[in-house]
Write an enzyme that holds these catalytic residues in place. Structure first.
Site, PDB file in Angstrom:
ATOM      1  N   ASP A  81       4.112  18.387  37.166  1.00 42.16           N
ATOM      2  CA  ASP A  81       3.609  18.383  35.719  1.00 42.16           C
ATOM      3  C   ASP A  81       4.134  16.866  35.101  1.00 42.16           C
ATOM      4  OD1 ASP A  81       2.854  19.166  33.399  1.00 42.16           O
ATOM      5  OD2 ASP A  81       4.924  19.688  32.701  1.00 42.16           O
ATOM      6  N   TYR A 102       4.179  13.821  32.218  1.00 41.19           N
ATOM      7  CA  TYR A 102       4.866  13.492  30.898  1.00 41.19           C
ATOM      8  C   TYR A 102       3.917  12.339  30.130  1.00 41.19           C
ATOM      9  CZ  TYR A 102       8.910  13.521  27.477  1.00 41.19           C
ATOM     10  OH  TYR A 102       9.453  13.310  26.154  1.00 41.19           O
ATOM     11  N   HIS A 146       3.639  12.101  22.434  1.00 37.55           N
ATOM     12  CA  HIS A 146       4.283  13.378  22.697  1.00 37.55           C
ATOM     13  C   HIS A 146       5.784  12.913  23.145  1.00 37.55           C
ATOM     14  CE1 HIS A 146       6.021  17.186  23.906  1.00 37.55           C
ATOM     15  NE2 HIS A 146       6.130  16.620  25.101  1.00 37.55           N
ATOM     16  N   GLU A 197       2.348  24.397  25.469  1.00 38.14           N
ATOM     17  CA  GLU A 197       2.067  22.923  25.681  1.00 38.14           C
ATOM     18  C   GLU A 197       0.761  22.637  26.016  1.00 38.14           C
ATOM     19  OE1 GLU A 197       4.820  21.197  28.319  1.00 38.14           O
ATOM     20  OE2 GLU A 197       6.377  21.156  27.169  1.00 38.14           O
ATOM     21  N   ASP A 219       1.388  24.937  29.547  1.00 39.97           N
ATOM     22  CA  ASP A 219       2.733  25.129  30.414  1.00 39.97           C
ATOM     23  C   ASP A 219       3.841  25.602  29.343  1.00 39.97           C
ATOM     24  OD1 ASP A 219       4.814  24.581  32.097  1.00 39.97           O
ATOM     25  OD2 ASP A 219       5.049  22.749  31.708  1.00 39.97           O
ATOM     26  N   GLN A 259      15.717  25.209  27.897  1.00 40.88           N
ATOM     27  CA  GLN A 259      15.561  24.114  28.185  1.00 40.88           C
ATOM     28  C   GLN A 259      16.571  22.761  28.100  1.00 40.88           C
ATOM     29  OE1 GLN A 259      11.614  22.415  27.688  1.00 40.88           O
ATOM     30  NE2 GLN A 259      11.701  20.638  28.554  1.00 40.88           N
ATOM     31  N   TYR A 315      18.435  21.000  31.192  1.00 36.76           N
ATOM     32  CA  TYR A 315      17.881  19.778  31.652  1.00 36.76           C
ATOM     33  C   TYR A 315      18.506  18.749  32.082  1.00 36.76           C
ATOM     34  CZ  TYR A 315      17.466  16.579  27.611  1.00 36.76           C
ATOM     35  OH  TYR A 315      17.891  15.901  26.598  1.00 36.76           O
TER      36      TYR A 315
END
Length: 411
Positions: free
Chosen positions: A122, A124, A129, A195, A229, A236, A240
């Site tokens: 995934d 970014y 965003h 997402e 997603d 999270q 994270y």
């Protein structure tokens, strides 16, 4: 773009026009999964087509439960299959007219994940965003981390929990740190989010220790899908740092069943945003490799109609797929046929184009009203999230169908 006419009935608003012809895996009743191509509201059974001697590829490749081995034959062969089917659907005296059983109504079919996904990454890659998230959780004046404009940030996700569109998603449990507390609690996520993403399917293997350059990366990209997603923002947030997403992401990701080939998307290539500062040489590329794909997200609470909450576009992506694949393999990481690379959340410049409830609600500070009068800051149990995407130019439409999933209560 050359005008094509098919003798198959295709609604004007269909995503699956004669210009598209995406590949997927379907089954009927108790039958085994097999490969097909979508046209209008029908599926062309590729195994049946091969049995009739109308394709040069053995039907063995179309009687498998995934497209991996077929895709692995290479673009020269897979492209020819698609174009051969296209011709059969165009010819006035097509032999298919004498074999109606080659066609299966989509409403009678069950769709499956189109590929076996060995690995999932995934990215970014939306600057809008990433900037929004940085403003919410870090310094608004320095929203992007120092590395963001120098490399396509990504992480290795959980391939085993990727599910096909229509599969219900259970609200995850996990550790959460309540506001103004110093000790975590174990409970169901209260900030469940979608997402809006797109993913590409790797179509050509690269061995361990070898690299893919931006010059040949397109050879390794078979096609694209819609991708949701799902994210548990509260889980999270607590987990994270320092190693990134884990349980807040791995509980589920949803993928659309039809793989739209890059050849079908070729007419919709556009320039991406200017990349400043200048990227390192291995990330430089030539030509246009962003795609003008219109995207939409709707939320449908149980018992009422759907409310569209986001309208975005894939062309907004700062880092393109060539750069993502080149960066992914620059250290010698191998990739295999069927691997999925997701874009990361796709957001535009204004609030109507934000690709997650985290942004739409601005961290839970704002609410969105549903058609039944209820409000959402994040997703509630029994909400169904529906994502759609299509490209359109000069009256020609190529779409992805939809990816949808319904949230079930935690257990």
């Amino acid at each position: 773009m050359k005008k094509l006419e098919t003798w198959v009935t295709v609604p004007d608003t269909s995503d699956f026009s004669i210009y598209n012809l995406p590949f997927g895996i379907f089954s009927v009743k108790e039958g085994a999964p097999k490969a097909g191509i979508a046209i209008g509201e029908q599926i062309v059974d590729l195994a049946a087509l091969a049995d009739l001697g109308l394709l040069e590829v053995s039907g063995v490749y179309f009687r498998q439960s995934t497209l991996n081995d077929f895709i692995g034959l290479g673009k020269e062969i897979t492209n020819k299959v698609r174009l051969d089917v296209q011709q059969l659907l165009i010819l006035e005296n097509s032999p298919l007219k004498n074999h109606p059983k080659v066609f299966v109504p989509q409403q009678d079919a069950k769709m499956h994940l189109p590929v076996h996904i060995g690995d999932y990454t995934d990215f970014y890659s939306s600057i809008e965003h990433a900037t929004n998230v940085g403003k919410m959780f870090r310094d608004a004046n320095n929203a992007l981390l120092p590395n963001w404009k120098h490399l396509p940030v990504g992480y290795h996700g959980r391939a085993s929990s990727i599910v096909v569109s229509g599969t219900d998603v259970r609200r995850p449990m996990g550790q959460i740190l309540p506001k103004d507390q110093i000790e975590p609690v174990f409970q169901a996520s209260g900030r469940l989010d979608f997402e809006l993403e797109m993913g590409f399917i790797v179509g050509k293997r690269k061995r361990l220790g070898e690299r893919i350059s931006t010059k040949n990366a397109a050879e390794h990209i078979f096609g694209m899908v819609l991708f949701n997603d799902w994210s548990a923002r509260d889980i999270q947030k607590w987990e994270y740092v320092p190693l990134g997403p884990f349980l807040g992401k791995s509980f589920a990701s949803s993928m659309s069943p039809w793989v739209v080939t890059m050849e079908a998307l070729e007419p919709f290539r556009v320039s991406g945003p200017e990349q400043d500062p200048k990227v390192l040489p291995y990330l430089e590329f030539e030509g246009e490799y962003n795609f003008d794909i219109q995207l939409q997200v709707g939320i449908q609470p149980k018992g009422t109609t759907e409310k569209v909450v986001s309208t975005s576009n894939f062309k907004f992506m700062y880092w393109n797929m060539l750069q993502q694949l080149a960066h992914h393999t620059v250290n010698g990481c191998n990739v295999n046929v069927g691997d999925v690379m997701a874009s990361g959340t796709i957001s535009g410049k204004d609030a109507s184009s934000y690709g997650s409830m985290l942004e739409i609600s601005w961290g839970g500070k704002k609410s969105v009203q549903m058609n039944d009068g209820s409000e959402r800051r994040f997703l509630e149990d029994h909400d169904t999230v529906i994502m759609r995407g299509h490209a359109e130019k000069e009256g020609i439409r190529i779409g992805f169908g939809e990816v949808k999933g319904t949230i079930l209560p935690s257990t």
